[in-house]
Design a protein around this motif. Structure first.
Motif, PDB file in Angstrom:
ATOM      1  N   ASP A  41       0.835  -1.212   0.000  1.00  0.00           N
ATOM      2  CA  ASP A  41       0.000   0.000   0.000  1.00  0.00           C
ATOM      3  C   ASP A  41       0.869   1.260   0.000  1.00  0.00           C
ATOM      4  OD1 ASP A  41      -2.368  -1.477   0.070  1.00  0.00           O
ATOM      5  OD2 ASP A  41      -2.345  -1.589   2.258  1.00  0.00           O
ATOM      6  N   ARG A  44       2.152   1.972  -3.516  1.00  0.00           N
ATOM      7  CA  ARG A  44       1.104   2.535  -4.362  1.00  0.00           C
ATOM      8  C   ARG A  44       0.875   4.009  -4.032  1.00  0.00           C
ATOM      9  NH1 ARG A  44      -3.901  -1.248  -6.000  1.00  0.00           N
ATOM     10  NH2 ARG A  44      -4.002   0.514  -7.430  1.00  0.00           N
ATOM     11  N   GLU A  45       0.841   4.313  -2.736  1.00  0.00           N
ATOM     12  CA  GLU A  45       0.619   5.692  -2.314  1.00  0.00           C
ATOM     13  C   GLU A  45       1.775   6.587  -2.755  1.00  0.00           C
ATOM     14  OE1 GLU A  45       0.110   5.324   1.872  1.00  0.00           O
ATOM     15  OE2 GLU A  45      -1.795   4.232   1.694  1.00  0.00           O
ATOM     16  N   VAL A  47       3.615   6.274  -5.434  1.00  0.00           N
ATOM     17  CA  VAL A  47       3.433   6.559  -6.854  1.00  0.00           C
ATOM     18  C   VAL A  47       2.331   7.603  -7.051  1.00  0.00           C
ATOM     19  CG1 VAL A  47       2.694   5.587  -9.062  1.00  0.00           C
ATOM     20  CG2 VAL A  47       4.283   4.306  -7.601  1.00  0.00           C
ATOM     21  N   ALA A  48       1.219   7.426  -6.345  1.00  0.00           N
ATOM     22  CA  ALA A  48       0.108   8.368  -6.469  1.00  0.00           C
ATOM     23  C   ALA A  48       0.514   9.774  -6.027  1.00  0.00           C
ATOM     24  CB  ALA A  48      -1.081   7.883  -5.644  1.00  0.00           C
ATOM     25  N   GLY A  69       3.297  -3.022  -5.877  1.00  0.00           N
ATOM     26  CA  GLY A  69       2.547  -1.790  -5.681  1.00  0.00           C
ATOM     27  C   GLY A  69       2.766  -0.795  -6.802  1.00  0.00           C
ATOM     28  N   VAL A  70       4.023  -0.628  -7.222  1.00  0.00           N
ATOM     29  CA  VAL A  70       4.323   0.277  -8.332  1.00  0.00           C
ATOM     30  C   VAL A  70       3.675  -0.232  -9.614  1.00  0.00           C
ATOM     31  CG1 VAL A  70       6.174   1.250  -9.751  1.00  0.00           C
ATOM     32  CG2 VAL A  70       6.485   1.066  -7.277  1.00  0.00           C
ATOM     33  N   ASP A  72       1.000  -2.188  -9.939  1.00  0.00           N
ATOM     34  CA  ASP A  72      -0.464  -2.084  -9.909  1.00  0.00           C
ATOM     35  C   ASP A  72      -0.941  -0.647 -10.086  1.00  0.00           C
ATOM     36  OD1 ASP A  72      -0.669  -4.776  -9.651  1.00  0.00           O
ATOM     37  OD2 ASP A  72      -1.285  -4.800  -7.556  1.00  0.00           O
ATOM     38  N   GLU A  73      -0.043   0.318  -9.887  1.00  0.00           N
ATOM     39  CA  GLU A  73      -0.360   1.708 -10.207  1.00  0.00           C
ATOM     40  C   GLU A  73      -0.024   2.041 -11.659  1.00  0.00           C
ATOM     41  OE1 GLU A  73      -1.701   4.468  -8.440  1.00  0.00           O
ATOM     42  OE2 GLU A  73      -2.448   2.802  -7.225  1.00  0.00           O
ATOM     43  N   ALA A  75       2.931   2.103 -13.095  1.00  0.00           N
ATOM     44  CA  ALA A  75       4.005   3.084 -13.131  1.00  0.00           C
ATOM     45  C   ALA A  75       5.388   2.506 -13.362  1.00  0.00           C
ATOM     46  CB  ALA A  75       3.994   3.886 -11.827  1.00  0.00           C
TER      47      ALA A  75
END
Length: 316
Positions: A41, A44-45, A47-48, A69-70, A72-73, A75
């Motif tokens: 998580d 992912r955050e 990257v966002a 995480g990266v 799934d974004e 990126a």
């Protein structure tokens, strides 16, 4: 923005704490996980929030979570990934030439970036299943293994890893090998899914970042778009392990080994068995492997070899 995702439970915790201190001194945004799964998580955050570099401070499992995480974004094309080795084994960091915490930060600042392959495991609904047991595809950087090594890994406790380090996995394997019954597998390879092996296996070893004992060199070619695969037939593994002779057990040319080098692989087991993706365990009967060529930009050390010498050509 540069982000360090830290797993304080990796290894003995000391290297992870040192990594956090160095990162803070160098202006990184340090994000600490508080529970299992947080590292995914947090990546992912990051990257966002606009990170252009995300580094994992932990072991292979932590790095796997961060890459996932990266990914799934969406990126991996835009974000550089790195690792600060702070876990028990740190196999992937070693394979890409990263030798310690301080070395890792030097490389994150000015080291070489390479676009390297990423392994992928698809976990669709198994043949003959009467319910939807599908899971989303999962990446692996270093290896995915099934059979004796995976099931022994499941028996390796966090306490023993803290106390014994990588030796904990050897102890668990020795203990489990006495009563291990083998895994009934059917293996198909390549885009046409041609049958390549069927029988009772002691281990299935699928490598992206690493080769396996008996293959002379440890680092695989991470830029060739292929997976290194070894199927180990159900030979008397315990005798070899008890004598510390795993390299002999996995020696090249041994009649109980099948070695492949393929872009994709499909494996069906007679019943659900455990597979370890960079140390994370999943239990499936049907597994589909693929190599995603040069899927991510990764920070590597001076010892990383983009074109490692191949072994004698008995692979497919």
């Amino acid at each position: 923005m540069r982000v360090l995702v830290r797993n304080p439970r990796s290894g003995d915790g000391k290297r992870s704490a040192r990594a956090a201190d160095i990162a803070a001194d160098r202006g990184y945004d340090v994000r600490h996980s508080a529970a299992s799964g947080d590292t995914y998580d947090l990546a992912r955050e990051a990257v966002a929030d606009g990170a252009d570099l995300v580094a994992a401070a932990g072991g292979d499992g932590t790095l796997n979570d961060v890459v996932r995480g990266v990914d799934d974004e969406g990126a991996l094309d835009d974000v550089t990934v790195g690792v600060v080795p702070a876990g028990t084994g740190n196999d992937f960091a070693d394979n890409v030439g990263i030798r310690g915490v301080d070395h890792a930060f030097d490389l994150l600042e000015s080291g070489e970036r390479r676009r390297i392959d990423l392994g992928s495991v698809d976990l669709p609904q198994g043949p003959g299943s009467d319910h939807d047991d599908s899971l989303p595809p999962r990446p692996f950087l270093n290896s995915c293994v099934g059979g004796l090594t995976a099931e022994s890994s499941a028996r390796t406790t966090r306490e023993s890893k803290r106390r014994l380090g990588v030796l904990a996995y050897v102890v668990a394997t020795l203990s489990h090998s006495r009563d291990f019954e083998g895994v009934e597998l059917e293996v198909r390879a390549g885009p046409d899914r041609d049958p390549v092996w069927e029988g009772t296996a002691a281990m299935l070893l699928v490598g992206n970042g690493r080769r396996f004992p008996g293959e002379e060199r440890r680092q695989a070619n991470m830029e060739d778009g292929k997976l290194n695969v070894v199927v180990v037939e159900d030979a008397p593994a315990y005798d070899y392990l008890a004598r510390g002779a795993l390299d002999k057990f996995l020696r090249r040319g041994a009649s109980h080994l099948t070695r492949l080098k393929v872009p994709s692989l499909v494996v069906d087991a007679a019943k659900p068995r455990q597979f370890s993706l960079d140390g994370e365990l999943v239990e499936r009967r049907h597994v589909e492997f693929a190599c995603r060529p040069r899927a991510m930009e990764f920070v590597v050390g001076e010892a990383y070899d983009p074109h490692p010498q191949e072994n004698p050509p008995d692979v497919r």
